[in-house]
Design a protein around this motif. Structure first.
Motif, short mmCIF file in Angstrom:
data_model
loop_
_atom_site.label_atom_id
_atom_site.label_comp_id
_atom_site.label_asym_id
_atom_site.label_seq_id
_atom_site.Cartn_x
_atom_site.Cartn_y
_atom_site.Cartn_z
N VAL A 235 -14.76 -1.34 -3.69
CA VAL A 235 -13.51 -0.84 -3.09
C VAL A 235 -13.88 0.26 -2.12
CG1 VAL A 235 -11.27 0.21 -3.51
CG2 VAL A 235 -12.22 -1.40 -5.18
N LEU A 236 -13.60 0.04 -0.82
CA LEU A 236 -13.93 0.98 0.24
C LEU A 236 -12.66 1.52 0.87
CD1 LEU A 236 -16.80 -1.06 2.01
CD2 LEU A 236 -16.97 0.45 0.03
N SER A 237 -12.80 2.64 1.56
CA SER A 237 -11.67 3.20 2.30
C SER A 237 -11.82 2.86 3.78
CB SER A 237 -11.61 4.72 2.11
OG SER A 237 -12.68 5.34 2.78
N GLU B 110 0.83 -1.20 0.00
CA GLU B 110 0.00 0.00 0.00
C GLU B 110 0.88 1.26 0.00
OE1 GLU B 110 -4.30 0.49 1.81
OE2 GLU B 110 -2.78 0.60 3.38
N GLN B 111 2.02 1.20 0.69
CA GLN B 111 2.93 2.34 0.68
C GLN B 111 3.51 2.56 -0.71
OE1 GLN B 111 3.48 4.54 3.05
NE2 GLN B 111 4.91 5.68 1.70
N VAL C 142 -15.19 -7.39 0.17
CA VAL C 142 -14.93 -6.01 -0.25
C VAL C 142 -13.43 -5.76 -0.11
CG1 VAL C 142 -17.21 -5.19 0.44
CG2 VAL C 142 -15.31 -5.06 2.07
N LEU C 143 -12.93 -4.85 -0.92
CA LEU C 143 -11.51 -4.49 -0.87
C LEU C 143 -11.38 -3.16 -0.14
CD1 LEU C 143 -8.61 -5.15 -1.75
CD2 LEU C 143 -9.08 -3.95 -3.89
N VAL C 144 -10.57 -3.15 0.92
CA VAL C 144 -10.42 -1.96 1.77
C VAL C 144 -8.99 -1.45 1.67
CG1 VAL C 144 -10.70 -1.00 4.08
CG2 VAL C 144 -12.16 -2.89 3.33
N CYS C 145 -8.86 -0.12 1.47
CA CYS C 145 -7.52 0.47 1.34
C CYS C 145 -7.54 1.90 1.89
CB CYS C 145 -7.06 0.45 -0.11
SG CYS C 145 -8.12 1.42 -1.21
N GLN D 166 -6.53 7.77 0.36
CA GLN D 166 -5.76 8.54 -0.63
C GLN D 166 -5.64 7.80 -1.96
OE1 GLN D 166 -4.88 7.82 2.42
NE2 GLN D 166 -4.23 9.67 3.54
N VAL D 167 -5.70 6.47 -1.94
CA VAL D 167 -5.52 5.70 -3.18
C VAL D 167 -6.78 4.92 -3.56
CG1 VAL D 167 -3.03 5.48 -2.90
CG2 VAL D 167 -4.55 3.76 -1.88
N ARG D 168 -7.87 5.11 -2.83
CA ARG D 168 -9.08 4.30 -3.09
C ARG D 168 -9.58 4.43 -4.52
NH1 ARG D 168 -13.91 3.67 -4.15
NH2 ARG D 168 -13.93 5.85 -4.83
#
Length: 676
Positions: free
Chosen positions: A648-650, A579-580, A624-627, A630-632
């Motif tokens: 895709v959720l934050s 993620e970084q 669900v995909l969580v991130c 800032q990049v969602r």
């Protein structure tokens, strides 16, 4: 009004034990007859049985009232040999002072009430109660189907369910109330016999009257009492029969009967001719049959024959000249409709109301349903036939381009299930979810349900398919004019919010933000919060991605909640190192933020993400995909082609979810390092 009925019932009980003066008895007898006549007239003028839902209780109260009058009249007849002017008149004038005539008339009224009307009404009430209870599950399912298809809203569904329960309660009460009427008829026979025997005994044994005097005094009064009781009882029995045999209609009974009898002149002509033909029988009086037959024939001349006006051309239509090729008409012809539904020639019956087609009504209801779910005003669906389509086929068009196609063979229903091999029909698939299905003849719908299949009619299949297409392409259907309408609606209740919004963003920029939300199936019903979040973020930037993320953060749990099954959210996350790297590789492009990762790394991320999603779905969960927020948006663009159905959720959007379960971590590491 609230205490009137309870006080009246108490007074009826008092009448059973307290002697009444003859003047009061005459008044109550007149009230009894008038009340019974009123109930009969009300029963004739109701349009449906539930409009007189209090009838079973009214019937019980009036029956008790009439029995109390019987007791009071019997007491006066046996004690004083006189029970008021009403009973005396019925005993002497109505039957001509003849005991035999009075008894015969009394027995005839009793037979009419007990054998004919009461038995028939009781049977109808019993069958009506049984059929109503048997039909309740089907009616409830029909209400649920209309609610799910958007034909009705929650309030209408609640009202219909209450009406179904009220109808079942009414017919059940009528089934019991008919037993009161039958018991009242039996009680009338017993009371009359007791009065006759008691009157003879008192007159001859106690008062020293001769047999003739006792008959003259007591028997005629007993017959008068019986007639006074049986006339209102007969009226109530007829009212009972009218109520339980009354079907739901838009008019009262008299208007309904006259409209149906005079709907065709042929029966009136045949009846009039038959009455005149009876005049040929020797010995029959000619005048009555001539009058009756002539009246029928005269009435038939005032009734239009069926189909009399069907073949007449519409003069106003025929007189219209052909439309000129004006610029306005040409523009109308070439205009592209946002949403269109095309039917092959053999599917036109779905929109033909005369043959029971209700597709157009369902489509209108669908627009209302989608507006309530995602918050957009769906444009009108232009429905037309297309002879170029193959038989049994329908097509859905978006801005003139076909985006979906399906089949709906006439005379069939779609059975969705796994065990349909024994049923005849054409194999197919449910158009929205791709489930195995079969188009079976409509006559085998019940058999398919017994086999465990879900049976859906053709109109519901098309409506559901159309709903899925509209939801998928909601962002494209939201045009600038729709945004203007939405802002005008919010302005009526929150003018400050709109004033602040329009001072910072143009209508086109607001449209792009709303479209960004709709593209990821985020409902825009809560426009006040969306516009407030948009206004606050617009002070710093007008970047569409940033504005969309600000709105999503404001909506928060409302976005994540639909994906939490049983309060548990199955979350797939990225490894912190990956993620970084995504944050560092983020680049601003014309279409928004994108992530420029190494191609080999991207391939490993895609492969690993696909495996994790498949594993979660195989155990029946919805991932669900969580991130990071800032990049969602960039992650959504990145993985949209690989797993388009995975939201895709934050992290901020899942904060309000009660239970978040880790369904997997995507690291993008080579397989050798993962094994090690």
């Amino acid at each position: 009004m609230q205490l009137g009925i309870p006080v009246g019932i108490v007074l009826i009980v008092v009448m059973l034990v307290v002697p009444l003066p003859t003047v009061i008895l005459d008044l109550l007898i007149a009230l009894n007859i008038t009340g019974a006549l009123l109930v009969l007239l009300v029963a004739m003028f109701v349009r449906r049985p539930l409009d007189f839902a209090a009838f079973p209780a009214v019937l019980l109260v009036l029956t008790l009232f009439r029995l109390a009058l019987n007791v009071s009249a019997t007491r006066l007849v046996l004690l004083d040999g006189y029970a008021g002017k009403v009973i005396d008149t019925f005993g002497h004038f109505v039957v001509g002072g003849s005991l035999i005539v009075g008894l015969i008339v009394f027995l005839i009224l009793l037979v009419i009430q007990f054998v004919v009307i009461t038995n028939g009404a009781g049977r109808v009430a019993e069958v009506g109660a049984r059929f109503t209870l048997d039909a309740m599950p089907g009616k409830q399912m029909a209400i649920d189907a209309d609610l799910n298809s958007g034909l009705i809203d929650e309030d209408e569904a609640r009202r219909r369910r209450a009406e179904v329960h009220a109808e079942a309660d009414f017919y059940g009460a009528m089934d019991g109330a008919s037993k009161f009427v039958k018991g009242d008829a039996i009680a009338a026979i017993i009371i009359t016999v007791v009065n006759l025997i008691g009157g003879f005994a008192i007159g001859v044994a106690q008062k020293g009257m001769s047999f003739g005097e006792a008959v003259e005094t007591y028997s005629l009064l007993t017959v008068g009492d019986g007639l006074v009781s049986q006339i209102p009882a007969l009226l109530l029995s007829v009212a009972t029969g009218l109520v339980v045999t009354r079907s739901t209609a838009d008019e009262d009974m008299g208007t309904d009967i006259m409209r149906q009898i005079t709907a065709n002149r042929t029966p009136l002509q045949v009846a009039g001719g038959a009455a005149l033909a009876l005049c040929l029988i020797p010995g029959l009086p000619k005048l009555p049959f001539i009058i009756a037959g002539g009246a029928m024939l005269l009435a038939s001349t005032r009734v239009p024959s069926s189909g009399q006006d069907e073949d007449l051309p519409d003069e106003s239509t025929a007189a219209l000249p052909p439309a000129a090729d004006t610029p306005e008409s040409l523009i109308e012809d070439v205009r592209v409709d946002p949403l269109g539904l095309e039917l092959s020639a053999d599917l036109v019956d779905l929109v033909d109301a005369t043959s029971g087609g209700d597709l157009l009504v369902r489509v209108k209801g669908l627009r209302r349903k989608i507006a309530g779910e995602i918050g957009i005003v769906v444009p009108p669906v232009r429905t037309r036939d297309n002879v170029e389509l193959p038989p049994q086929t329908y097509a859905i068009r978006l801005f003139g381009v076909e985006v979906a196609r399906g089949q709906a063979p006439p005379g069939t229903v779609l059975a969705i299930g796994d065990h349909l091999d024994d049923l005849p029909g054409t194999a197919g698939r449910e158009p929205v979810f791709g489930l195995d299905a079969k188009w079976v003849p409509i006559q085998l719908a019940a058999q398919a349900e017994l086999a465990g299949a879900t049976v859906v009619d053709r109109a519901s299949v098309i409506t559901t398919h159309l709903s899925e297409i509209v939801t998928r392409h909601a962002a494209r259907l939201l045009d600038r004019q729709d945004v203007q309408v939405l802002t005008d609606v919010v302005k009526r209740t929150h003018p400050v919010v709109i004033e602040e919004l329009t001072g910072q963003l143009s209508l086109g920029e607001v449209q792009r933000v709303l479209q960004g939300l709709l593209q990821e199936k985020v409902a825009i019903r809560d426009l006040v919060r969306i516009f407030e979040a948009m206004s606050l973020r617009a002070r710093d930037t007008k970047d569409t991605d940033a504005l969309v993320e600000a709105c999503r953060a404001e909506l928060g749990m409302a976005i994540a909640h639909p994906y939490a099954v049983g309060g548990v959210l199955e979350a797939i996350t990225f490894d912190p190192l990956l993620e970084q790297r995504m944050l560092e590789a983020s680049r601003q492009a014309e279409s928004g933020t994108v992530i420029a990762l190494d191609p080999d790394l991207l391939q490993r991320v895609f492969a690993e993400l696909g495996q994790v999603v498949s594993a979660v779905e195989n155990r029946g969960a919805r991932p669900v995909l969580v991130c990071a927020p800032q990049v969602r948006a960039a992650v959504r663009r990145l993985v949209g082609a690989i797993v388009p159905h995975v939201p895709v959720l934050s992290y901020r959007e899942v904060e309000g979810v009660e239970h978040v379960r880790s369904a997997g971590v995507v690291s993008g590491q080579p397989a050798s390092q993962l094994t090690g």
